[in-house]
Design a protein around this motif. Structure first.
Motif, PDB file in Angstrom:
ATOM      1  N   ILE A 147      36.501  25.081  55.665  1.00 14.35           N
ATOM      2  CA  ILE A 147      36.578  26.436  55.088  1.00 14.35           C
ATOM      3  C   ILE A 147      37.410  26.622  54.717  1.00 14.35           C
ATOM      4  CG2 ILE A 147      35.297  28.863  55.713  1.00 14.35           C
ATOM      5  CD1 ILE A 147      33.617  27.961  58.114  1.00 14.35           C
ATOM      6  N   PHE A 148      37.163  27.656  53.777  1.00 10.22           N
ATOM      7  CA  PHE A 148      38.298  28.169  52.818  1.00 10.22           C
ATOM      8  C   PHE A 148      38.601  29.613  53.570  1.00 10.22           C
ATOM      9  CE2 PHE A 148      40.341  30.852  49.495  1.00 10.22           C
ATOM     10  CZ  PHE A 148      41.237  29.940  48.772  1.00 10.22           C
ATOM     11  N   VAL A 149      39.386  29.474  53.928  1.00 14.66           N
ATOM     12  CA  VAL A 149      40.219  30.793  54.283  1.00 14.66           C
ATOM     13  C   VAL A 149      41.227  31.546  53.633  1.00 14.66           C
ATOM     14  CG1 VAL A 149      40.946  32.151  56.819  1.00 14.66           C
ATOM     15  CG2 VAL A 149      39.173  30.451  57.231  1.00 14.66           C
ATOM     16  N   HIS A 150      41.587  32.614  53.552  1.00 19.15           N
ATOM     17  CA  HIS A 150      42.909  33.241  53.002  1.00 19.15           C
ATOM     18  C   HIS A 150      42.815  35.005  53.527  1.00 19.15           C
ATOM     19  CE1 HIS A 150      39.456  35.183  51.323  1.00 19.15           C
ATOM     20  NE2 HIS A 150      40.206  35.911  50.359  1.00 19.15           N
ATOM     21  N   ARG A 151      44.916  34.737  53.550  1.00 20.76           N
ATOM     22  CA  ARG A 151      44.592  36.063  53.508  1.00 20.76           C
ATOM     23  C   ARG A 151      44.822  37.085  52.180  1.00 20.76           C
ATOM     24  NH1 ARG A 151      50.311  38.363  53.779  1.00 20.76           N
ATOM     25  NH2 ARG A 151      50.798  36.707  54.268  1.00 20.76           N
ATOM     26  N   ARG A 152      44.430  38.287  52.479  1.00 20.97           N
ATOM     27  CA  ARG A 152      44.714  38.916  50.990  1.00 20.97           C
ATOM     28  C   ARG A 152      45.929  40.046  50.739  1.00 20.97           C
ATOM     29  NH1 ARG A 152      39.018  41.049  50.202  1.00 20.97           N
ATOM     30  NH2 ARG A 152      39.731  43.025  49.122  1.00 20.97           N
ATOM     31  N   THR A 153      45.595  39.671  49.423  1.00 20.34           N
ATOM     32  CA  THR A 153      47.249  40.184  49.023  1.00 20.34           C
ATOM     33  C   THR A 153      47.904  41.961  49.394  1.00 20.34           C
ATOM     34  OG1 THR A 153      47.206  41.007  47.491  1.00 20.34           O
ATOM     35  CG2 THR A 153      47.415  39.215  46.965  1.00 20.34           C
ATOM     36  N   PRO A 154      49.114  42.098  49.857  1.00 19.29           N
ATOM     37  CA  PRO A 154      49.388  43.560  49.939  1.00 19.29           C
ATOM     38  C   PRO A 154      48.979  44.806  49.362  1.00 19.29           C
ATOM     39  CG  PRO A 154      51.333  42.738  49.911  1.00 19.29           C
ATOM     40  CD  PRO A 154      49.858  41.371  49.277  1.00 19.29           C
ATOM     41  N   THR A 155      48.521  44.427  47.912  1.00 16.47           N
ATOM     42  CA  THR A 155      48.274  45.534  46.573  1.00 16.47           C
ATOM     43  C   THR A 155      46.394  45.601  45.936  1.00 16.47           C
ATOM     44  OG1 THR A 155      48.028  43.033  44.889  1.00 16.47           O
ATOM     45  CG2 THR A 155      50.190  44.504  45.758  1.00 16.47           C
ATOM     46  N   LYS A 156      45.643  44.926  47.484  1.00 14.58           N
ATOM     47  CA  LYS A 156      44.127  44.337  46.833  1.00 14.58           C
ATOM     48  C   LYS A 156      44.142  46.483  47.097  1.00 14.58           C
ATOM     49  CE  LYS A 156      41.332  41.831  46.464  1.00 14.58           C
ATOM     50  NZ  LYS A 156      40.776  41.629  46.057  1.00 14.58           N
ATOM     51  N   LEU A 157      42.635  47.141  46.145  1.00 15.39           N
ATOM     52  CA  LEU A 157      42.203  48.265  46.456  1.00 15.39           C
ATOM     53  C   LEU A 157      41.960  48.285  48.129  1.00 15.39           C
ATOM     54  CD1 LEU A 157      40.791  48.767  43.253  1.00 15.39           C
ATOM     55  CD2 LEU A 157      42.778  49.576  44.326  1.00 15.39           C
ATOM     56  N   VAL A 158      40.501  47.482  48.650  1.00 10.57           N
ATOM     57  CA  VAL A 158      40.050  47.496  49.997  1.00 10.57           C
ATOM     58  C   VAL A 158      40.862  46.143  50.793  1.00 10.57           C
ATOM     59  CG1 VAL A 158      38.035  47.267  51.132  1.00 10.57           C
ATOM     60  CG2 VAL A 158      38.081  48.575  49.204  1.00 10.57           C
ATOM     61  N   PHE A 159      40.961  47.015  52.376  1.00  9.69           N
ATOM     62  CA  PHE A 159      40.976  45.893  52.931  1.00  9.69           C
ATOM     63  C   PHE A 159      42.265  45.098  52.450  1.00  9.69           C
ATOM     64  CE2 PHE A 159      36.673  45.280  53.387  1.00  9.69           C
ATOM     65  CZ  PHE A 159      36.250  46.880  54.442  1.00  9.69           C
ATOM     66  N   PRO A 160      43.863  45.727  52.384  1.00 18.22           N
ATOM     67  CA  PRO A 160      44.844  44.334  52.140  1.00 18.22           C
ATOM     68  C   PRO A 160      45.220  44.201  53.519  1.00 18.22           C
ATOM     69  CG  PRO A 160      45.434  47.476  51.914  1.00 18.22           C
ATOM     70  CD  PRO A 160      44.275  46.881  51.912  1.00 18.22           C
ATOM     71  N   SER A 161      45.788  42.997  53.129  1.00 17.25           N
ATOM     72  CA  SER A 161      46.883  42.159  53.413  1.00 17.25           C
ATOM     73  C   SER A 161      46.035  41.287  54.980  1.00 17.25           C
ATOM     74  CB  SER A 161      47.788  42.833  54.612  1.00 17.25           C
ATOM     75  OG  SER A 161      48.817  42.824  53.105  1.00 17.25           O
ATOM     76  N   LEU A 162      44.297  41.846  55.356  1.00 22.18           N
ATOM     77  CA  LEU A 162      43.703  41.241  56.189  1.00 22.18           C
ATOM     78  C   LEU A 162      43.338  40.373  56.310  1.00 22.18           C
ATOM     79  CD1 LEU A 162      41.516  44.138  57.040  1.00 22.18           C
ATOM     80  CD2 LEU A 162      43.981  43.092  57.733  1.00 22.18           C
ATOM     81  N   TYR A 163      42.740  38.630  56.877  1.00 21.59           N
ATOM     82  CA  TYR A 163      42.339  38.227  56.477  1.00 21.59           C
ATOM     83  C   TYR A 163      40.748  37.312  56.233  1.00 21.59           C
ATOM     84  CZ  TYR A 163      46.250  36.169  58.328  1.00 21.59           C
ATOM     85  OH  TYR A 163      47.553  35.117  58.931  1.00 21.59           O
ATOM     86  N   ASP A 164      40.098  36.821  55.213  1.00 16.37           N
ATOM     87  CA  ASP A 164      38.896  36.617  55.414  1.00 16.37           C
ATOM     88  C   ASP A 164      38.771  34.777  54.936  1.00 16.37           C
ATOM     89  OD1 ASP A 164      36.291  37.284  54.347  1.00 16.37           O
ATOM     90  OD2 ASP A 164      36.599  38.485  52.306  1.00 16.37           O
ATOM     91  N   MET A 165      37.324  34.823  55.809  1.00 18.15           N
ATOM     92  CA  MET A 165      36.821  33.736  55.560  1.00 18.15           C
ATOM     93  C   MET A 165      35.813  33.239  54.370  1.00 18.15           C
ATOM     94  SD  MET A 165      34.555  35.428  57.847  1.00 18.15           S
ATOM     95  CE  MET A 165      35.545  34.972  58.906  1.00 18.15           C
ATOM     96  N   PHE A 166      35.370  35.091  53.693  1.00 20.06           N
ATOM     97  CA  PHE A 166      35.114  34.086  51.930  1.00 20.06           C
ATOM     98  C   PHE A 166      35.791  34.280  50.957  1.00 20.06           C
ATOM     99  CE2 PHE A 166      32.259  35.748  55.684  1.00 20.06           C
ATOM    100  CZ  PHE A 166      30.663  34.679  55.195  1.00 20.06           C
TER     101      PHE A 166
END
Length: 173
Positions: free
Chosen positions: A47-66
């Motif tokens: 599964i592709f997993v990533h951490r969002r950048t701190p500049t995202k409008l919603v849920f910055p810097s959190l992990y996501d599997m989607f």
């Protein structure tokens, strides 16, 4: 145009379009909209997993599997799923994601969106958008499960993942 200026459809509790607004305004006012969630697996079924950048409008810097995101104004869920998956994975020529189910996400604190969940096989080399994704890897599903209690995940993605696991269990019963 930046993400906050992007025009999105505003929908009611039955997922019917009732208007359009810039994304930033819709977020600020807590208005319901549409999102596409795509679980991407590689040729080894990881599964592709990533951490969002701190500049995202919603849920910055959190992990996501989607991968995925907000459905644009006038766009279908299916088109948004493909567009967002290709953008976030940094690929072209991805197969059309397979729709699985839709649900209403509502955190009870003003964040509510209709969420259409998909899956796709990505056998192409990925080159994720640096402005969207700070870290990424393809992880075996058992490692994703292990990390659920260790990492801070986006709440809507976590709910979508839990619903996906329940959906899969029902399909095999």
């Amino acid at each position: 145009m930046n993400a906050a200026e992007e025009l999105i459809d505003i929908v009611d509790e039955n997922d019917r379009i009732i208007g359009q607004l810039p994304r930033g305004e819709a977020y600020a006012r807590g208005l319901r909209h549409r999102c596409a969630f795509v679980l991407a697996r590689d040729a080894e079924d990881r599964i592709f997993v990533h951490r969002r950048t701190p500049t995202k409008l919603v849920f910055p810097s959190l992990y996501d599997m989607f991968v995925g995101g907000v459905v644009g104004a006038g766009e279908t869920y299916d088109d948004a799923a493909l567009r967002e998956a290709e953008e976030e994975l940094g690929v072209r020529g991805l197969p059309r994601p397979e729709p699985l189910f839709t649900f209403l996400y509502d955190d009870g604190a003003g964040r509510s969106w209709w969420s259409s969940v998909y899956q796709v096989r990505c056998e192409l080399p990925v080159s994720p958008q640096a402005e969207e994704i700070a870290w990424h890897d393809f992880l075996p599903e058992d490692e994703v499960e292990r990390r659920l209690s260790e990492w801070t995940w986006v709440p809507d993605g976590l709910v979508a993942y839990q619903r996906l696991m329940a959906h899969r269990r029902r399909a095999t019963e």
